[in-house]
Design an enzyme around this catalytic site. Structure first.
Site, PDB file in Angstrom:
ATOM      1  CG  ASN A 152      -0.455  -0.314   2.512  1.00 20.63           C
ATOM      2  OD1 ASN A 152       0.629  -0.888   2.627  1.00 20.63           O
ATOM      3  ND2 ASN A 152      -1.171   0.065   3.543  1.00 20.63           N
ATOM      4  CB  VAL A 153       1.548   3.733  -2.257  1.00 20.90           C
ATOM      5  CG1 VAL A 153       2.250   5.079  -2.418  1.00 20.90           C
ATOM      6  CG2 VAL A 153       2.485   2.592  -2.646  1.00 20.90           C
ATOM      7  CB  CYS A 160      -5.546  -1.103  -1.577  1.00 14.25           C
ATOM      8  SG  CYS A 160      -6.765  -0.545  -0.370  1.00 14.25           S
ATOM      9  CD  GLU A 207      -5.465  -5.718  -1.601  1.00 16.84           C
ATOM     10  OE1 GLU A 207      -5.095  -4.538  -1.431  1.00 16.84           O
ATOM     11  OE2 GLU A 207      -5.850  -6.443  -0.664  1.00 16.84           O
ATOM     12  CB  CYS A 232     -10.858  -3.227   1.484  1.00 15.99           C
ATOM     13  SG  CYS A 232     -10.261  -2.543  -0.078  1.00 15.99           S
ATOM     14  CB  CYS A 244      -8.723  -4.881  -2.709  1.00 20.99           C
ATOM     15  SG  CYS A 244      -7.918  -3.275  -2.644  1.00 20.99           S
TER      16      CYS A 244
END
Ligand code: THU
Length: 133
Positions: free
Chosen positions: A45-46, A56, A58, A89, A92
């Protein structure tokens, strides 16, 4: 699905998690997936000062999938800071649906489950194809 090397996938997810950029939540996430040609793709995640723009883990994985040649996701794993399994989530799960479909094998605390069980009645590309014919 018994031929999936889940410990190797976990190693990739843990390694990705260590690269996460999480100055706001301090909640690093790492993901990895096996592709149908044997490749492994991963992501972390960024976050962003404008919180809602956070990517996310993903998102990175799907970007890596496409960038490295595409293909279908076969098996997926997501880990948190403590290397415990984490459920993706809802958004995602939808990303994974697009690139793996309902048969995608998902590692969970309760064993391996098909994505169809974690995202029932999913909307995906097939639904559009059916209705646009
Ligand atoms: N996060 C992911 O990267 N993937 C998920 O499926 C769940 C949430 C991240 C987003 C944010 O950086 C942090 O976890 C806390 O929500």
């Amino acid at each position: 699905m018994s031929d999936i090397d889940w410990s190797l996938l976990k190693e990739h997810a843990v390694s990705a998690m260590k690269s996460a950029y999480v100055p706001y939540s301090k909640f690093p996430v790492g993901v990895a997936a096996l592709v149908d040609d044997g490749r492994i793709v991963s992501g972390c995640n960024v976050e962003n000062a404008s919180y809602g723009l956070t990517l996310c883990a993903e998102c990175g994985l799907v970007s890596n999938l496409t960038l490295s040649g595409g293909g279908r996701l076969v098996a997926f794993i997501c880990v948190d800071l403590n290397q415990n399994y984490l459920m993706p989530c809802g958004r995602c799960r939808q990303l994974l649906q697009e690139h793996g479909g309902g048969k995608l094998a998902m590692m969970t605390d309760q064993g391996v489950k098909p994505l169809a069980e974690l995202l029932p009645w999913a909307f995906g590309p097939e639904e559009m194809e059916k209705r646009l014919d």
